[in-house]
Scaffold this motif. Sequence first.
Motif: not given
Length: 514
Positions: A10-20, A47-48
């Motif tokens: 898993m390379l350079h994974i970015t995951k966003e949710f509202p405010g975080i 977990s995300t």
Amino acid sequence: MMHTDNVIEMLHITKEFPGIIANDDITLQLRRGEIHALLGENGAGKSTLMSVLFGLYQPEAGEIRKNGQVVKIHNPNDATALGIGMVHQHFKLVEVFTVLDNIILGAETTKLGFLQKKEARRKVEELSQRYGLKVDLDARVEDITVGMQQRVEILKMLYRDNEILIFDEPTAVLTPQEIDELMATMKEFAREGKSILFISHKLNEIMAVADRVTVLRKGKCIGTVETKDTDKQSLSNMMVGRPVQLEVVKEKAKPGQTVLQVDGLCVRSSTHKRDAVHNVSFEVRAGEIVCIAGIDGNGQSELVYGLTGLEKSSAGKVTLCGHDISHASIRRRGQDMSHIPEDRHKHGLILDFTLEQNLVLQRFREPQFEHLGFIKKQAVRQYAQRLIEQYDVRSGQGPVTIARSMSGGNQQKAIIAREVDRDKALIVAVQPTRGLDVGAIEYIHKQLVAQRDEGHAVLLVSLELDEVMSLSDRILVMYEGEIVGELDPASTSVQELGLYMAGAKRMTKEGKGA
């Protein structure tokens, strides 16, 4: 094609949710045949990240490779096709179906459109024998223990021939014996060349089974280390960002008058004909922490239901602060008792309410929060802000975050904040640190000790032996619905405690071990 021993990257994974930003540029590599632990505080993004790998979320940036090839995982079916399986923290089973039906659901063997149940059953039986995962294939899921439900989830993964197995906090609901069995099963999988990603924040488990550990903190990757080159203290420092006390520090208890008196309590079992709690008597005094220890399913839950009013007792008497509350309503009992429940989703929170609404659930009728039938929104907001800061409850949108969207550990902190702040004579805390990381556990333990020192009575129910030994002033062991021993943690060993828990040892009437 480049040769690599990494089965998943898993390379350079970015995951966003509202405010975080849940995952901030994270890189993780899983080798073939290794057990790789993912360690971090609650809400660190573990977990995300695994949900991204399993296709439940799409990342904003980054890529996933399998055997060096870039793959797109749009949903869990794509993941399954790539041989990736996941056991979730809160199991995803159909309660009214049998064990067998749950295992084959969605991956049924059919011939000319007919379900080949015999073949499916044979395959499941082979798997269950091969890995020592004993289950009753014809039992309904709603009638089996959580440990058994987890085996069903694992068999579900194996049935789909998955090679990459993700375990999300797999030991949170297991007894010490089941944990040992699970660890042995995981090692067996690795020996066969399966690759395991194991989310946890229990340091001794990670040290026992993992080959390598990747540590996440507040959504960022802090680093990956070999377990043989590290220890629990340095892992906890990486995870929390400061030195953590792994031991509870407390003075000797100075018990005062009796707050809770239980005499001959019996509570019926919801699943069987016999009593789940049979003729139990004990007392808890102001200024002491009394712990009910035992293997899960020995009547601890029903005992708490009987005390808090969630179930009716069938015999016996419960006296709280001098009042007989054996037949009192839940609300009446709540006048002198706060309750940190075992099932945070069922009895702890209203998941679709906001955090601030959940924090005033039992108190919104108090004059500070209500005037002429209207809720004072400003007062509720200020109160919620104070508890959120004090207990470090992390969420994307503060007081107005919907409870369901918070991580399990932060949901737990919210319940503890609410219950401890109610300032009642008795606190019943059922597995208060289940699913929490070392930093949060350290904080909760300090809170419970502080409550004790302020003269509250604390009744703790815990399956974690370390917690039982370090936090309690007296230990009562429950086995098959009865109290079989009263032990002093200062003069007892974990081994002895284990013998009582397994029913191999019990107190005689004179109070001697037999």
